[in-house]
Design a protein around this motif. Structure first.
Motif, PDB file in Angstrom:
ATOM      1  N   ASN A 176      -2.606  -0.737   4.253  1.00  0.00           N
ATOM      2  CA  ASN A 176      -3.702   0.011   3.645  1.00  0.00           C
ATOM      3  C   ASN A 176      -4.410   0.922   4.646  1.00  0.00           C
ATOM      4  O   ASN A 176      -5.408   1.538   4.303  1.00  0.00           O
ATOM      5  CB  ASN A 176      -4.709  -0.958   3.013  1.00  0.00           C
ATOM      6  CG  ASN A 176      -4.112  -1.671   1.832  1.00  0.00           C
ATOM      7  OD1 ASN A 176      -3.243  -1.140   1.132  1.00  0.00           O
ATOM      8  ND2 ASN A 176      -4.554  -2.899   1.591  1.00  0.00           N
ATOM      9  N   GLN A 177      -3.911   1.000   5.879  1.00  0.00           N
ATOM     10  CA  GLN A 177      -4.546   1.777   6.938  1.00  0.00           C
ATOM     11  C   GLN A 177      -4.273   3.276   6.868  1.00  0.00           C
ATOM     12  O   GLN A 177      -4.924   4.049   7.548  1.00  0.00           O
ATOM     13  CB  GLN A 177      -4.085   1.260   8.311  1.00  0.00           C
ATOM     14  CG  GLN A 177      -4.374  -0.186   8.570  1.00  0.00           C
ATOM     15  CD  GLN A 177      -5.860  -0.465   8.629  1.00  0.00           C
ATOM     16  OE1 GLN A 177      -6.622   0.328   9.164  1.00  0.00           O
ATOM     17  NE2 GLN A 177      -6.284  -1.584   8.068  1.00  0.00           N
ATOM     18  N   GLY A 178      -3.289   3.710   6.083  1.00  0.00           N
ATOM     19  CA  GLY A 178      -2.941   5.133   6.110  1.00  0.00           C
ATOM     20  C   GLY A 178      -2.436   5.640   4.784  1.00  0.00           C
ATOM     21  O   GLY A 178      -2.691   5.063   3.724  1.00  0.00           O
ATOM     22  N   ASP A 179      -1.705   6.733   4.871  1.00  0.00           N
ATOM     23  CA  ASP A 179      -1.131   7.368   3.681  1.00  0.00           C
ATOM     24  C   ASP A 179      -0.089   6.466   3.026  1.00  0.00           C
ATOM     25  O   ASP A 179       0.576   5.688   3.695  1.00  0.00           O
ATOM     26  CB  ASP A 179      -0.446   8.688   4.065  1.00  0.00           C
ATOM     27  CG  ASP A 179      -1.429   9.715   4.602  1.00  0.00           C
ATOM     28  OD1 ASP A 179      -2.628   9.602   4.299  1.00  0.00           O
ATOM     29  OD2 ASP A 179      -0.989  10.624   5.332  1.00  0.00           O
ATOM     30  N   HIS A 180       0.046   6.611   1.729  1.00  0.00           N
ATOM     31  CA  HIS A 180       1.078   5.919   0.950  1.00  0.00           C
ATOM     32  C   HIS A 180       1.023   4.400   1.120  1.00  0.00           C
ATOM     33  O   HIS A 180       2.038   3.750   1.362  1.00  0.00           O
ATOM     34  CB  HIS A 180       2.465   6.456   1.301  1.00  0.00           C
ATOM     35  CG  HIS A 180       2.601   7.927   1.075  1.00  0.00           C
ATOM     36  ND1 HIS A 180       2.720   8.460  -0.185  1.00  0.00           N
ATOM     37  CD2 HIS A 180       2.606   8.970   1.931  1.00  0.00           C
ATOM     38  CE1 HIS A 180       2.806   9.790  -0.089  1.00  0.00           C
ATOM     39  NE2 HIS A 180       2.729  10.112   1.185  1.00  0.00           N
ATOM     40  N   ALA A 181      -0.160   3.852   0.970  1.00  0.00           N
ATOM     41  CA  ALA A 181      -0.356   2.404   1.121  1.00  0.00           C
ATOM     42  C   ALA A 181       0.547   1.629   0.163  1.00  0.00           C
ATOM     43  O   ALA A 181       0.703   1.993  -1.001  1.00  0.00           O
ATOM     44  CB  ALA A 181      -1.813   2.040   0.864  1.00  0.00           C
ATOM     45  N   GLY A 182       1.186   0.581   0.694  1.00  0.00           N
ATOM     46  CA  GLY A 182       1.988  -0.319  -0.126  1.00  0.00           C
ATOM     47  C   GLY A 182       3.399   0.129  -0.428  1.00  0.00           C
ATOM     48  O   GLY A 182       4.150  -0.589  -1.077  1.00  0.00           O
ATOM     49  N   VAL A 183       3.786   1.310   0.031  1.00  0.00           N
ATOM     50  CA  VAL A 183       5.155   1.767  -0.234  1.00  0.00           C
ATOM     51  C   VAL A 183       6.025   1.573   1.005  1.00  0.00           C
ATOM     52  O   VAL A 183       5.536   1.519   2.131  1.00  0.00           O
ATOM     53  CB  VAL A 183       5.218   3.242  -0.706  1.00  0.00           C
ATOM     54  CG1 VAL A 183       4.391   3.447  -1.961  1.00  0.00           C
ATOM     55  CG2 VAL A 183       4.787   4.200   0.378  1.00  0.00           C
ATOM     56  N   PHE A 184       7.326   1.479   0.771  1.00  0.00           N
ATOM     57  CA  PHE A 184       8.288   1.319   1.857  1.00  0.00           C
ATOM     58  C   PHE A 184       8.815   2.684   2.287  1.00  0.00           C
ATOM     59  O   PHE A 184       9.116   3.533   1.442  1.00  0.00           O
ATOM     60  CB  PHE A 184       9.449   0.430   1.417  1.00  0.00           C
ATOM     61  CG  PHE A 184       9.118  -1.039   1.408  1.00  0.00           C
ATOM     62  CD1 PHE A 184       9.445  -1.843   2.487  1.00  0.00           C
ATOM     63  CD2 PHE A 184       8.470  -1.607   0.319  1.00  0.00           C
ATOM     64  CE1 PHE A 184       9.134  -3.200   2.479  1.00  0.00           C
ATOM     65  CE2 PHE A 184       8.159  -2.957   0.300  1.00  0.00           C
ATOM     66  CZ  PHE A 184       8.496  -3.761   1.382  1.00  0.00           C
ATOM     67  N   ALA A 185       8.931   2.860   3.589  1.00  0.00           N
ATOM     68  CA  ALA A 185       9.420   4.113   4.156  1.00  0.00           C
ATOM     69  C   ALA A 185      10.094   3.816   5.491  1.00  0.00           C
ATOM     70  O   ALA A 185      10.161   2.666   5.928  1.00  0.00           O
ATOM     71  CB  ALA A 185       8.268   5.094   4.341  1.00  0.00           C
ATOM     72  N   PHE A 186      10.580   4.859   6.140  1.00  0.00           N
ATOM     73  CA  PHE A 186      11.179   4.737   7.459  1.00  0.00           C
ATOM     74  C   PHE A 186      10.091   4.798   8.524  1.00  0.00           C
ATOM     75  O   PHE A 186       8.993   5.306   8.287  1.00  0.00           O
ATOM     76  CB  PHE A 186      12.173   5.871   7.710  1.00  0.00           C
ATOM     77  CG  PHE A 186      13.274   5.975   6.708  1.00  0.00           C
ATOM     78  CD1 PHE A 186      14.083   4.883   6.412  1.00  0.00           C
ATOM     79  CD2 PHE A 186      13.520   7.163   6.040  1.00  0.00           C
ATOM     80  CE1 PHE A 186      15.112   4.970   5.495  1.00  0.00           C
ATOM     81  CE2 PHE A 186      14.545   7.267   5.117  1.00  0.00           C
ATOM     82  CZ  PHE A 186      15.340   6.172   4.834  1.00  0.00           C
ATOM     83  N   ALA A 187      10.401   4.332   9.724  1.00  0.00           N
ATOM     84  CA  ALA A 187       9.504   4.534  10.860  1.00  0.00           C
ATOM     85  C   ALA A 187       9.435   6.032  11.113  1.00  0.00           C
ATOM     86  O   ALA A 187      10.440   6.734  11.027  1.00  0.00           O
ATOM     87  CB  ALA A 187      10.043   3.810  12.091  1.00  0.00           C
ATOM     88  N   GLY A 188       8.253   6.522  11.408  1.00  0.00           N
ATOM     89  CA  GLY A 188       8.133   7.949  11.666  1.00  0.00           C
ATOM     90  C   GLY A 188       6.695   8.408  11.617  1.00  0.00           C
ATOM     91  O   GLY A 188       5.787   7.636  11.327  1.00  0.00           O
ATOM     92  N   GLY A 189       6.505   9.685  11.888  1.00  0.00           N
ATOM     93  CA  GLY A 189       5.170  10.252  11.855  1.00  0.00           C
ATOM     94  C   GLY A 189       5.150  11.668  12.377  1.00  0.00           C
ATOM     95  O   GLY A 189       6.191  12.316  12.521  1.00  0.00           O
ATOM     96  N   LYS A 190       3.949  12.135  12.672  1.00  0.00           N
ATOM     97  CA  LYS A 190       3.755  13.516  13.119  1.00  0.00           C
ATOM     98  C   LYS A 190       4.398  13.754  14.478  1.00  0.00           C
ATOM     99  O   LYS A 190       4.421  12.886  15.340  1.00  0.00           O
ATOM    100  CB  LYS A 190       2.264  13.837  13.210  1.00  0.00           C
ATOM    101  CG  LYS A 190       1.580  13.885  11.863  1.00  0.00           C
ATOM    102  CD  LYS A 190       0.115  14.209  12.025  1.00  0.00           C
ATOM    103  CE  LYS A 190      -0.579  14.135  10.675  1.00  0.00           C
ATOM    104  NZ  LYS A 190      -2.027  14.315  10.815  1.00  0.00           N
TER     105      LYS A 190
END
Length: 183
Positions: A22-36
């Motif tokens: 819940n700390q960032g975008d798209h809380a509760g969804v599964f995704a790959f490691a990554g970012g800006k």
């Protein structure tokens, strides 16, 4: 425009997906490691850094680009790498869960980030198309008189199917080698 990158980490026939906290975008969804991507970083450097920060994993295998999207707001590059062995990720506060799953399991059972779901569905469709083409090729090989033109047409169809989704180089190579040894 935001520039970002992510990495699908594969081991055996499974991929690692991370559940966003819940700390960032798209809380509760599964995704790959990554970012800006930070100033001065390449996308490859960004996913290497993000994997270390988010899951405590140091990428040791080559990265292969499998997708690139740009919706006018976010320019996102996705890579795949193969882990030499299974590992349990050490999650930072951006994630509160993880799953090692096959692509069909991910699609059927996880709440996926929309872009990740599209990539996995497209990948699965390409795999199925390739398997069907390969199966069709095996069935027709019993016809000794099959003209060379049909072989060229089959090869073209395989390449067209694989081009729909960027598969990793080893996937391309193994698929084409398997088909070429049959034909």
């Amino acid at each position: 425009m935001i520039e970002a990158a992510g990495v699908a980490i594969q081991y055996a026939n499974k991929i690692l997906l991370l559940k966003r906290s819940n700390q960032g975008d798209h809380a509760g969804v599964f995704a790959f490691a990554g970012g800006k991507i930070e100033d001065g970083e390449t996308p490859e450097q960004a996913v290497t850094r993000e994997a270390h920060e988010e899951i405590g994993y140091d990428i040791v295998s080559p990265l292969t680009e499998i997708a690139h999207t740009n919706d006018g707001r976010v320019d996102y590059t996705t890579y795949v790498t193969v882990a030499p062995e299974a590992f349990n990720p050490i999650l930072n506060d951006e994630h509160d869960g993880f799953a090692w799953v096959t692509i069909p399991e991910a699609i059927e059972t996880l709440n996926l980030h929309p872009a990740v779901k599209k990539l996995l569905v497209d990948t699965l469709d390409a795999q199925r198309t390739t398997e069907q083409i390969r199966s069709d090729s095996i069935e027709t090989e019993t016809d000794i008189l099959r003209p060379r033109k049909s072989l060229a047409t089959s090869f073209y169809s395989i390449c067209a199917s694989l081009a729909r989704v960027r598969l990793t180089a080893p996937s391309w190579a193994s698929t084409l080698c398997a088909i070429l040894t049959i034909t």
